[in-house]
Design an enzyme around this catalytic site. Structure first.
Site, PDB file in Angstrom:
ATOM      1  N   VAL A  16      13.253  -7.983   9.985  1.00 28.31           N
ATOM      2  CA  VAL A  16      13.510  -7.447  10.963  1.00 28.31           C
ATOM      3  C   VAL A  16      14.748  -6.800  11.082  1.00 28.31           C
ATOM      4  O   VAL A  16      15.037  -5.558  11.602  1.00 28.31           O
ATOM      5  CB  VAL A  16      13.392  -8.275  12.061  1.00 28.31           C
ATOM      6  CG1 VAL A  16      13.735  -7.759  13.709  1.00 28.31           C
ATOM      7  CG2 VAL A  16      11.695  -8.729  12.251  1.00 28.31           C
ATOM      8  N   ASP A  34      25.107 -11.250   7.619  1.00 25.61           N
ATOM      9  CA  ASP A  34      24.366 -12.378   7.587  1.00 25.61           C
ATOM     10  C   ASP A  34      24.909 -13.536   6.871  1.00 25.61           C
ATOM     11  O   ASP A  34      25.966 -13.363   6.041  1.00 25.61           O
ATOM     12  CB  ASP A  34      23.177 -12.045   6.539  1.00 25.61           C
ATOM     13  CG  ASP A  34      21.810 -12.611   6.521  1.00 25.61           C
ATOM     14  OD1 ASP A  34      20.698 -12.227   6.676  1.00 25.61           O
ATOM     15  OD2 ASP A  34      21.893 -13.844   5.914  1.00 25.61           O
ATOM     16  N   ARG A  39      22.160 -12.527  -0.221  1.00 28.01           N
ATOM     17  CA  ARG A  39      21.368 -11.180   0.489  1.00 28.01           C
ATOM     18  C   ARG A  39      22.345 -10.015   0.722  1.00 28.01           C
ATOM     19  O   ARG A  39      21.936  -9.077   0.429  1.00 28.01           O
ATOM     20  CB  ARG A  39      20.911 -11.659   1.859  1.00 28.01           C
ATOM     21  CG  ARG A  39      20.247 -10.543   2.311  1.00 28.01           C
ATOM     22  CD  ARG A  39      18.582 -10.537   2.426  1.00 28.01           C
ATOM     23  NE  ARG A  39      18.075  -9.504   3.137  1.00 28.01           N
ATOM     24  CZ  ARG A  39      17.178  -8.546   3.035  1.00 28.01           C
ATOM     25  NH1 ARG A  39      16.856  -8.371   1.652  1.00 28.01           N
ATOM     26  NH2 ARG A  39      16.818  -7.923   3.830  1.00 28.01           N
ATOM     27  N   THR A 103      12.830 -17.477  13.864  1.00 33.74           N
ATOM     28  CA  THR A 103      12.424 -18.407  15.100  1.00 33.74           C
ATOM     29  C   THR A 103      11.146 -19.398  14.333  1.00 33.74           C
ATOM     30  O   THR A 103      10.325 -18.984  14.715  1.00 33.74           O
ATOM     31  CB  THR A 103      12.048 -17.851  16.288  1.00 33.74           C
ATOM     32  OG1 THR A 103      11.482 -16.728  16.305  1.00 33.74           O
ATOM     33  CG2 THR A 103      13.247 -17.601  16.888  1.00 33.74           C
ATOM     34  N   THR A 138      11.619 -13.724  18.032  1.00 27.52           N
ATOM     35  CA  THR A 138      10.243 -14.083  19.068  1.00 27.52           C
ATOM     36  C   THR A 138      10.297 -15.204  19.428  1.00 27.52           C
ATOM     37  O   THR A 138      10.770 -16.351  18.776  1.00 27.52           O
ATOM     38  CB  THR A 138       9.053 -13.944  18.084  1.00 27.52           C
ATOM     39  OG1 THR A 138       8.926 -12.930  17.439  1.00 27.52           O
ATOM     40  CG2 THR A 138       7.702 -14.104  18.872  1.00 27.52           C
ATOM     41  N   CYS A 278       4.709 -15.256  12.103  1.00 22.81           N
ATOM     42  CA  CYS A 278       4.507 -14.576  13.211  1.00 22.81           C
ATOM     43  C   CYS A 278       3.195 -15.102  13.959  1.00 22.81           C
ATOM     44  O   CYS A 278       3.251 -15.896  14.734  1.00 22.81           O
ATOM     45  CB  CYS A 278       4.546 -12.930  13.243  1.00 22.81           C
ATOM     46  SG  CYS A 278       6.219 -12.442  12.837  1.00 22.81           S
ATOM     47  N   ARG A 349       6.504 -16.904   2.827  1.00 23.52           N
ATOM     48  CA  ARG A 349       6.653 -17.987   3.993  1.00 23.52           C
ATOM     49  C   ARG A 349       5.597 -18.300   4.496  1.00 23.52           C
ATOM     50  O   ARG A 349       4.849 -17.584   4.959  1.00 23.52           O
ATOM     51  CB  ARG A 349       7.907 -17.491   4.818  1.00 23.52           C
ATOM     52  CG  ARG A 349       9.204 -17.516   4.121  1.00 23.52           C
ATOM     53  CD  ARG A 349      10.298 -16.790   5.033  1.00 23.52           C
ATOM     54  NE  ARG A 349       9.976 -15.444   5.391  1.00 23.52           N
ATOM     55  CZ  ARG A 349      10.479 -14.752   6.106  1.00 23.52           C
ATOM     56  NH1 ARG A 349      11.520 -15.375   6.752  1.00 23.52           N
ATOM     57  NH2 ARG A 349      10.262 -13.528   6.449  1.00 23.52           N
TER      58      ARG A 349
HETATM   59  N1  LIG Z   1       8.957 -10.670   9.689  1.00 27.61           N
HETATM   60  C1  LIG Z   1       8.068 -10.053  10.687  1.00 27.61           C
HETATM   61  O1  LIG Z   1       7.038  -9.428  10.422  1.00 27.61           O
HETATM   62  C2  LIG Z   1       8.580  -9.962  12.260  1.00 27.61           C
HETATM   63  C3  LIG Z   1       7.830  -9.193  13.056  1.00 27.61           C
HETATM   64  C4  LIG Z   1       8.288  -9.170  14.369  1.00 27.61           C
HETATM   65  C5  LIG Z   1       9.253 -10.178  14.794  1.00 27.61           C
HETATM   66  N2  LIG Z   1       9.619 -11.092  13.903  1.00 27.61           N
HETATM   67  C6  LIG Z   1      10.814 -11.975  14.457  1.00 27.61           C
HETATM   68  O2  LIG Z   1      12.024 -11.734  14.181  1.00 27.61           O
HETATM   69  C7  LIG Z   1      12.896 -12.759  13.804  1.00 27.61           C
HETATM   70  C8  LIG Z   1      13.409 -12.572  12.414  1.00 27.61           C
HETATM   71  O3  LIG Z   1      12.062 -12.887  11.527  1.00 27.61           O
HETATM   72  P1  LIG Z   1      12.295 -11.968  10.086  1.00 27.61           P
HETATM   73  O4  LIG Z   1      11.160 -12.179   9.527  1.00 27.61           O
HETATM   74  O5  LIG Z   1      13.394 -10.916   9.922  1.00 27.61           O
HETATM   75  O6  LIG Z   1      13.309 -13.423   9.460  1.00 27.61           O
HETATM   76  P2  LIG Z   1      13.997 -13.209   8.042  1.00 27.61           P
HETATM   77  O7  LIG Z   1      13.988 -14.777   7.695  1.00 27.61           O
HETATM   78  O8  LIG Z   1      13.415 -12.342   7.071  1.00 27.61           O
HETATM   79  O9  LIG Z   1      15.492 -12.863   8.051  1.00 27.61           O
HETATM   80  C9  LIG Z   1      16.112 -13.418   8.917  1.00 27.61           C
HETATM   81  C10 LIG Z   1      17.623 -13.363   8.205  1.00 27.61           C
HETATM   82  O10 LIG Z   1      18.718 -14.123   9.362  1.00 27.61           O
HETATM   83  C11 LIG Z   1      19.658 -14.732   8.270  1.00 27.61           C
HETATM   84  N3  LIG Z   1      20.001 -15.816   9.130  1.00 27.61           N
HETATM   85  C12 LIG Z   1      19.560 -16.913   9.646  1.00 27.61           C
HETATM   86  N4  LIG Z   1      20.421 -17.668  10.394  1.00 27.61           N
HETATM   87  C13 LIG Z   1      21.484 -16.595  10.753  1.00 27.61           C
HETATM   88  C14 LIG Z   1      22.729 -16.809  11.519  1.00 27.61           C
HETATM   89  N5  LIG Z   1      23.122 -17.985  12.237  1.00 27.61           N
HETATM   90  N6  LIG Z   1      23.694 -15.674  11.279  1.00 27.61           N
HETATM   91  C15 LIG Z   1      23.474 -14.673  10.718  1.00 27.61           C
HETATM   92  N7  LIG Z   1      22.333 -14.390   9.968  1.00 27.61           N
HETATM   93  C16 LIG Z   1      21.335 -15.757   9.850  1.00 27.61           C
HETATM   94  C17 LIG Z   1      19.064 -15.254   7.160  1.00 27.61           C
HETATM   95  O11 LIG Z   1      19.812 -15.522   6.330  1.00 27.61           O
HETATM   96  C18 LIG Z   1      17.854 -14.080   7.011  1.00 27.61           C
HETATM   97  O12 LIG Z   1      18.454 -12.931   5.858  1.00 27.61           O
HETATM   98  C19 LIG Z   1      11.859 -13.826  13.823  1.00 27.61           C
HETATM   99  O13 LIG Z   1      11.975 -14.421  15.222  1.00 27.61           O
HETATM  100  C20 LIG Z   1      10.393 -13.380  13.699  1.00 27.61           C
HETATM  101  O14 LIG Z   1       9.602 -14.050  14.560  1.00 27.61           O
HETATM  102  C21 LIG Z   1       9.440 -10.984  12.704  1.00 27.61           C
END
Ligand SMILES: NC(=O)c1ccc[n+]([C@@H]2O[C@H](COP(=O)([O-])OP(=O)(O)OC[C@H]3O[C@@H](n4cnc5c(N)ncnc54)[C@H](O)[C@@H]3O)[C@@H](O)[C@H]2O)c1
Length: 440
Positions: A16, A34, A39, A103, A138, A278, A349
């Site tokens: 995201v 990050d 990464r 989340t 989310t 999700c 995942r």
């Molecule tokens: N992937 C999807 O399709 C999608 C779609 C809509 C919403 N979301 C929501 O968006 C959010 C993020 O999901 P994602 O898929 O991008 O996750 P992800 O795991 O791909 O990425 C999260 C990133 O955050 C970093 N991170 C974790 N804790 C951190 C912190 N304290 N400070 C800084 N960086 C930190 C991780 O190293 C990672 O690179 C979630 O709540 C998810 O439910 C995801």
């Protein structure tokens, strides 16, 4: 705050955060932060392992030196671009913080807010008066104002809605989908005051070509996101239940759905595995909140139960087919096609293809896994499994299970295996009916 004054920090650069940071960087100065150093280093070289942003597009916004963004400029002569860092201090000059961290749920399917709390602490350390913190992760309705903002207040010593403000704008991207990308999906926005809601909306509106929808409150925006995915989960659970019923009646579910789908208001959902972080996770957030306020959610949790049981069910069906074909089960050699949580995407995942693997394994089968999208190192780290790097052309398998409908699987000739007595089970309804022994 005017758009010309906005300096954005994106905290969490995953599926995201990265596409969003890249998009914002076409108009604003953006610092992407990050905690994962690996990464950050790969992204700095233009290498996004999630495959959401291609190298050329990423490199077109990257800046190597934070000074080129002119974040300290007094007359707002900031430069657009994306600077990447894992140094918290480098997001301090920003004034618009966007939090996009995971989340997940814990092993008991309870929301795990640790990454969100941690990111809120980070924001609390660096924000100053007048800043806005926008959450995108989310969550359940109430999480931003009841769980996250108190952390920002405590760490920063600033007062909410007096010294600093908040927003919530859920992300709707669909990993691997090159048509519905961050800028082409209408975005819901919200803010902690009407004025802040206006600013948040205006910042997103300036980069999202599909436009924005300003919700009346943060809670409404949070609820909107979590029900989108819960709705999908429940609908898929319904067709999964239908698939089990039609299997007993001995009619083909896909054919039933095709016929029913000719009605104008029939909803088009297909049976299958519901993995990822999700659709298979977000309903638990809603369920937890419902229970907290004294309502036991029946349908939401029933949907989760049905969908979570599909891997086991599919494995059972494969075993029955093998018995029908007079195949010996113990030590039979089986090929699982696909291990990612969805098609044409490297994300592994919470993949439910692993449930098929585990259940078949419990019958004593020898299983090969082939997935051209999955990273073998990630699979080994996450699940302790080795996967084949090439399609095993000449192995005589007793059964082949197509678990994920990667486009690349369309080119594989499975008819040959079927003619050799192999069971071909198609979870996704992707293969030609003449090729398969059975499909979900
Ligand atoms: N992937 C999807 O399709 C999608 C779609 C809509 C919403 N979301 C929501 O968006 C959010 C993020 O999901 P994602 O898929 O991008 O996750 P992800 O795991 O791909 O990425 C999260 C990133 O955050 C970093 N991170 C974790 N804790 C951190 C912190 N304290 N400070 C800084 N960086 C930190 C991780 O190293 C990672 O690179 C979630 O709540 C998810 O439910 C995801």
């Amino acid at each position: 705050m005017l758009n010309s004054e906005i300096k954005i920090a994106v905290i969490g650069l995953g599926y995201v955060g990265l596409p969003l940071a890249r998009l914002f960087a076409t108009k604003y100065p953006v610092v992407g932060f990050d905690i994962n150093e690996n990464r950050i280093n790969k992204l700095k070289q233009g290498n996004d392992e999630t495959l959401e942003v291609d190298s050329e597009t990423l490199k077109s916004v990257l800046v190597n030196n934070i000074d080129t963004l002119n974040l300290d400029s007094e007359n707002q002569k900031y430069s657009r671009g994306l600077f990447l860092t894992r140094n918290v201090e480098e997001i301090r000059p920003c004034n618009f913080y966007v939090i996009t961290v995971p989340t997940p749920v814990d092993r008991n399917n309870q929301p795990d807010l640790k990454p969100l709390i941690n990111a809120s602490e980070i924001a609390g350390k660096v924000i100053s008066k007048g800043n806005i913190v926008v959450y995108e992760s989310t969550v359940y309705p109430g999480a931003t104002e009841e769980d996250c903002i108190p952390v920002v207040e405590r760490v920063s010593g600033l007062k909410f809605n007096l010294d600093f403000f908040a927003g919530y704008s859920p992300e709707r991207i669909n990993p691997g989908d090159k048509e519905h990308t961050v800028e082409t999906i209408k975005k819901v926005t919200s803010g902690s005051t009407p004025e802040v809601a206006e600013i948040v909306d205006s910042v997103y509106h300036s980069v999202i070509t599909a436009g924005t929808h300003k919700a009346s409150s943060i809670k409404v925006a949070e609820a909107a996101k979590v029900i989108e995915n819960s709705q999908r989960d429940i609908n898929i659970a319904f067709v999964n239940e239908l698939a089990k019923i039609f299997n007993l009646i001995k009619i083909d579910t896909q054919e039933v759905l095709e016929a029913a789908g000719t009605k104008w208001n029939f909803l088009h959902f297909k049976p299958g595995l519901v993995g990822g972080h999700c659709i298979g996770v977000d309903p638990y957030y809603l369920a937890q909140k419902a229970q907290e306020v004294g309502y036991h959610p029946e349908i939401i949790l029933a949907g989760r139960r049905v969908n979570d049981g599909m891997g086991k069910y599919i494995a059972g069906e494969v075993i029955k087919q093998m018995i029908n074909n007079d195949l010996t089960i113990k030590n039979a050699h089986v090929l699982l096609l696909g291990i990612t949580f969805k098609e044409n995407c490297p994300d592994i995942r919470n993949t439910k293809a692993i449930d098929i693997y585990n259940e078949l394994k419990s019958y004593g089968l020898q299983i090969d896994i082939y997935d051209p999208w999955a990273n073998p190192i990630d699979i080994f780290r996450e699940y302790g499994l080795s996967i084949l790097s090439e399609y095993p052309e000449n192995n005589g398998y007793a059964a082949i299970v197509l678990a994920v409908s990667h486009n690349k699987f369309k080119d594989i000739n499975l008819l040959y295996h079927k003619q050799m007595g192999c069971v071909i089970y198609d979870v996704k309804g992707m293969l030609d009916l003449t090729t398969v022994s059975k499909r979900l």
